[in-house]
Write a protein that holds these residues in place. Sequence first.
Motif, mmCIF file in Angstrom:
data_model
loop_
_atom_site.group_PDB
_atom_site.id
_atom_site.type_symbol
_atom_site.label_atom_id
_atom_site.label_comp_id
_atom_site.label_asym_id
_atom_site.label_seq_id
_atom_site.Cartn_x
_atom_site.Cartn_y
_atom_site.Cartn_z
ATOM 1 N N ASN B 175 0.855 -1.191 0.000
ATOM 2 C CA ASN B 175 0.000 0.000 0.000
ATOM 3 C C ASN B 175 0.890 1.239 0.000
ATOM 4 N N GLU B 176 0.296 2.392 0.128
ATOM 5 C CA GLU B 176 1.023 3.676 0.164
ATOM 6 C C GLU B 176 1.997 3.801 -1.022
ATOM 7 N N TRP B 177 1.524 3.444 -2.214
ATOM 8 C CA TRP B 177 2.405 3.496 -3.389
ATOM 9 C C TRP B 177 2.911 4.913 -3.650
ATOM 10 N N LYS B 178 1.988 5.892 -3.486
ATOM 11 C CA LYS B 178 2.373 7.277 -3.770
ATOM 12 C C LYS B 178 3.527 7.692 -2.842
ATOM 13 N N HIS B 179 3.383 7.315 -1.579
ATOM 14 C CA HIS B 179 4.409 7.659 -0.592
ATOM 15 C C HIS B 179 5.745 6.990 -0.953
ATOM 16 N N GLN B 180 5.671 5.745 -1.383
ATOM 17 C CA GLN B 180 6.899 5.029 -1.755
ATOM 18 C C GLN B 180 7.580 5.703 -2.944
ATOM 19 N N PHE B 181 6.771 6.160 -3.919
ATOM 20 C CA PHE B 181 7.355 6.848 -5.076
ATOM 21 C C PHE B 181 7.943 8.201 -4.671
ATOM 22 N N GLU B 182 7.277 8.877 -3.722
ATOM 23 C CA GLU B 182 7.822 10.164 -3.248
ATOM 24 C C GLU B 182 9.170 9.949 -2.561
ATOM 25 N N CYS B 183 9.253 8.864 -1.790
ATOM 26 C CA CYS B 183 10.528 8.539 -1.138
ATOM 27 C C CYS B 183 11.589 8.233 -2.198
ATOM 28 N N GLY B 184 11.170 7.533 -3.248
ATOM 29 C CA GLY B 184 12.083 7.229 -4.354
ATOM 30 C C GLY B 184 12.611 8.506 -4.996
ATOM 31 N N ARG B 185 11.737 9.504 -5.090
ATOM 32 C CA ARG B 185 12.154 10.775 -5.687
ATOM 33 C C ARG B 185 13.226 11.450 -4.816
ATOM 34 N N THR B 186 13.024 11.416 -3.497
ATOM 35 C CA THR B 186 14.031 11.995 -2.584
ATOM 36 C C THR B 186 15.373 11.287 -2.758
ATOM 37 N N VAL B 187 15.319 9.956 -2.841
ATOM 38 C CA VAL B 187 16.562 9.185 -2.994
ATOM 39 C C VAL B 187 17.243 9.546 -4.320
ATOM 40 N N ASN B 188 16.459 9.660 -5.382
ATOM 41 C CA ASN B 188 17.021 10.015 -6.690
ATOM 42 C C ASN B 188 17.705 11.375 -6.677
ATOM 43 N N ARG B 189 17.080 12.320 -5.975
ATOM 44 C CA ARG B 189 17.670 13.666 -5.906
ATOM 45 C C ARG B 189 19.040 13.613 -5.228
ATOM 46 N N VAL B 190 19.100 12.870 -4.134
ATOM 47 C CA VAL B 190 20.380 12.766 -3.411
ATOM 48 C C VAL B 190 21.428 12.071 -4.283
ATOM 49 N N TYR B 315 22.775 16.717 9.145
ATOM 50 C CA TYR B 315 21.522 17.409 9.454
ATOM 51 C C TYR B 315 20.580 17.404 8.236
ATOM 52 N N GLU B 316 21.146 17.706 7.068
ATOM 53 C CA GLU B 316 20.306 17.771 5.859
ATOM 54 C C GLU B 316 19.712 16.398 5.525
ATOM 55 N N TYR B 317 20.515 15.339 5.666
ATOM 56 C CA TYR B 317 19.980 13.998 5.406
ATOM 57 C C TYR B 317 18.848 13.664 6.373
ATOM 58 N N MET B 318 19.046 14.048 7.622
ATOM 59 C CA MET B 318 18.003 13.762 8.613
ATOM 60 C C MET B 318 16.750 14.599 8.321
ATOM 61 N N LYS B 319 16.970 15.833 7.928
ATOM 62 C CA LYS B 319 15.846 16.732 7.650
ATOM 63 C C LYS B 319 15.040 16.236 6.446
ATOM 64 N N ASN B 320 15.753 15.743 5.435
ATOM 65 C CA ASN B 320 15.066 15.198 4.248
ATOM 66 C C ASN B 320 14.574 13.774 4.478
ATOM 67 N N ARG B 321 14.824 13.255 5.652
ATOM 68 C CA ARG B 321 14.456 11.880 6.034
ATOM 69 C C ARG B 321 15.035 10.870 5.043
ATOM 70 N N PHE B 322 16.271 11.135 4.639
ATOM 71 C CA PHE B 322 16.875 10.259 3.638
ATOM 72 C C PHE B 322 16.959 8.792 4.095
ATOM 73 N N PRO B 323 17.429 8.511 5.339
ATOM 74 C CA PRO B 323 17.506 7.096 5.742
ATOM 75 C C PRO B 323 16.146 6.396 5.656
ATOM 76 N N TYR B 324 15.112 7.099 6.080
ATOM 77 C CA TYR B 324 13.754 6.534 6.027
ATOM 78 C C TYR B 324 13.318 6.331 4.574
ATOM 79 N N CYS B 325 13.585 7.365 3.751
ATOM 80 C CA CYS B 325 13.170 7.294 2.338
ATOM 81 C C CYS B 325 13.861 6.144 1.620
#
Lengths: 84, 430
Positions: B175-190, B315-325
Motif C-alpha cells: 500500500n502507500e504506493w504514492k508515498h513510496q514513489f515520493e521517497c524514491g524521488r528523494t533518494v534520486n535527488r540525493v 543534518y540535511e539527510y536527517m531533515k530530508n528523512r533520507f535514511p527513512y526514504c
Amino acid sequence: MCDVNNVEKFLCREAALILNRDEQSIKPDSPFLDLGLESMSFVELLICIEKEYNIKLINSGLDTSDLASISSLAQRVVQELEHI
Amino acid sequence: MKGRYYLNGIDWVVQALHWSCRGAQNGNYQFIVAVELSAIPDADKLKQCLRRALELFPPLRGGLKRNLLNLAPYWKPFKFVATALKFTCMRADTPEDVQSQLEKLLNTETAAREPLVSSLLLERPDGTSVFACKFDHRIFDAGGGERFMTVLQKCWNQEYMEPDKLMSSSGPWLNEWKHQFECGRTVNRVMRSLYAQGVPSVLYPGQAATGVNRYRLVHISEDDFVRLNADSERIAGAMMLMPYIQTLIQRSLRRVLKERGVENAFCLCPLSVDLRKAGDNGLFFNHWSLMPMYSHESATAEFAQEVEAQKELFYEYMKNRFPYCLTKANLLTRIVPLPLFAWFSRKPFRGTAGTAMTALLNREEFKSNELFGCEVENLYHIPGIPARPGVGVFINRRGNTLNLCLSWLDGALSEREAELLSECLSYKAL
C-alpha cells in the motif's frame, strides 16, 4: 513573542516522541545527557526546532551549557528568536 | 512467528548483498559479535543454551520465498533439525590465534539449510575466553546481533521467554504506493547530487581482492574516549560525536589515499544508522539505513570546517528523512529478481559503492556486565565487507570505551596501509 515555558513544553513533547517515552517523564530540568539522546536523536530534536521556530541551531555553536537541561536549551532557543 | 514476515526495503538490499557476497567471497554477508569474558563458561551448558535458542526462534533456520499472488518476498522458516547446531570450542593461546580463528569463522560460508547463527568459544591459557557468534545479515543487523546475547543469557539462566514478542511479523507493504514513489524521488535527488560531486576514490583494487575478510581491532580506552569526547564537544559541539568521528574516519581514509598518490580524493563513506526507536523490541531482520557521507580533499583543509560540513550534511539527510526514504523506496525494488537487483545495486556511485562502509553503534544493545556467569570485559563487532567497497570501519560503544573494527577484503589494503589506518583511527596519533 515566544516565552521560555512554551518552548520548554514543546521540547519536552518532542523529546518524548523521539525517545518513545511518556511526556510526563521528561521535565524541563531533566539533564540532557540523562535523557538518552545521542547524535541522531538530538539532530531530530534540532530539526523539530527548525520546523516550529524557523531557526537552525546545528552550526550555531551550541555547547554543553546549552544542553545542561531542556530548560537551558529552551532559553537558547528564545535568545536566538530574539536576535532574528 | 505468528504471521509472515515480509521483507522491508533494507532487508531486500541485504538479500542483494548476500547474493553478491556468495558469488565473490568466502562466506555469506555476515558479521561477528565477539565477547571477551573473564572466565571460561561451561561449553556443554553453552551448547544446550544455543540449541534452546534455535528451538525458540524458527527464523534462525529459514530462507527467502515469494508470495505467489503478489510476488512480495517473505521469510519462511525451515523445519527444525536438532543436530544442525554449529558450535565449536577450542584453545587459542595467543591474541594472533584469537584473530585467526575469528577470521576463519567470518570466512566460513553457511551451507544451505544450516542455522544462520554459529558460535565459537575460544579458551585462553590465562583462564579467560572469547565467545563469538556469527550472524547472517539477512535476519540480523548489528543491533539485533547484540540483542541476541541477551537471549542467550536468558537461555543460560533458564528464564522464561515469549518468542512471539521478539519476532515481528509484517505485512507485504503493498500500500502507500504514492508515498513510496515520493521517497524514491528523494533518494534520486540525493543520488543525482552525489553524481555531480565526481567519482569516489576507492581503496578496493578490483581483481586483487581474494574474497577473504580480514580485520583489525582498535580499542579506544576510557581515557582516550574522555579525550575524544572533550575534543568532539569543543570542536563539533555537544552531542555531535557521530559527525565528529565520521570526520576522523574520512581524514584517515584520505591519508591512505594520499599515500597511494590519489590527488584531491573524493571520499564517499555510506554511514549505516540504526533506525530502531528506544523501546523497540525488534530482534530479527534489518532496522537500519544509510546516509552517504562525503568529503573532498581540496575543499577541507581545516579540520573544524570539515567537521562543520559533516554536521551540516548529517543534518540535511536527517531533515530530508533520507535514511527513512531509502528503506521505503527500496520496497519498490522487491519486484526485481534478486540476481538482477544485485547487479543493478552495484551501479550507484559509478559501481564503487564508495570509499568505505562506516557504522557507529552508539547505543549499547547488550549492556549487561555478565554473560554465561562470567564478567564481560569487552564486546565488539567484526563485519564482513562486500567486494564493493571492500573496506569498512565499524564502531561500537561499550560503556565508556569504543571499539573500532577496521575490516577489509584481503588485497584491498596492504599491511602497511592497514597499520596506518589503525594508527590514525586509534585517536592517539591525531
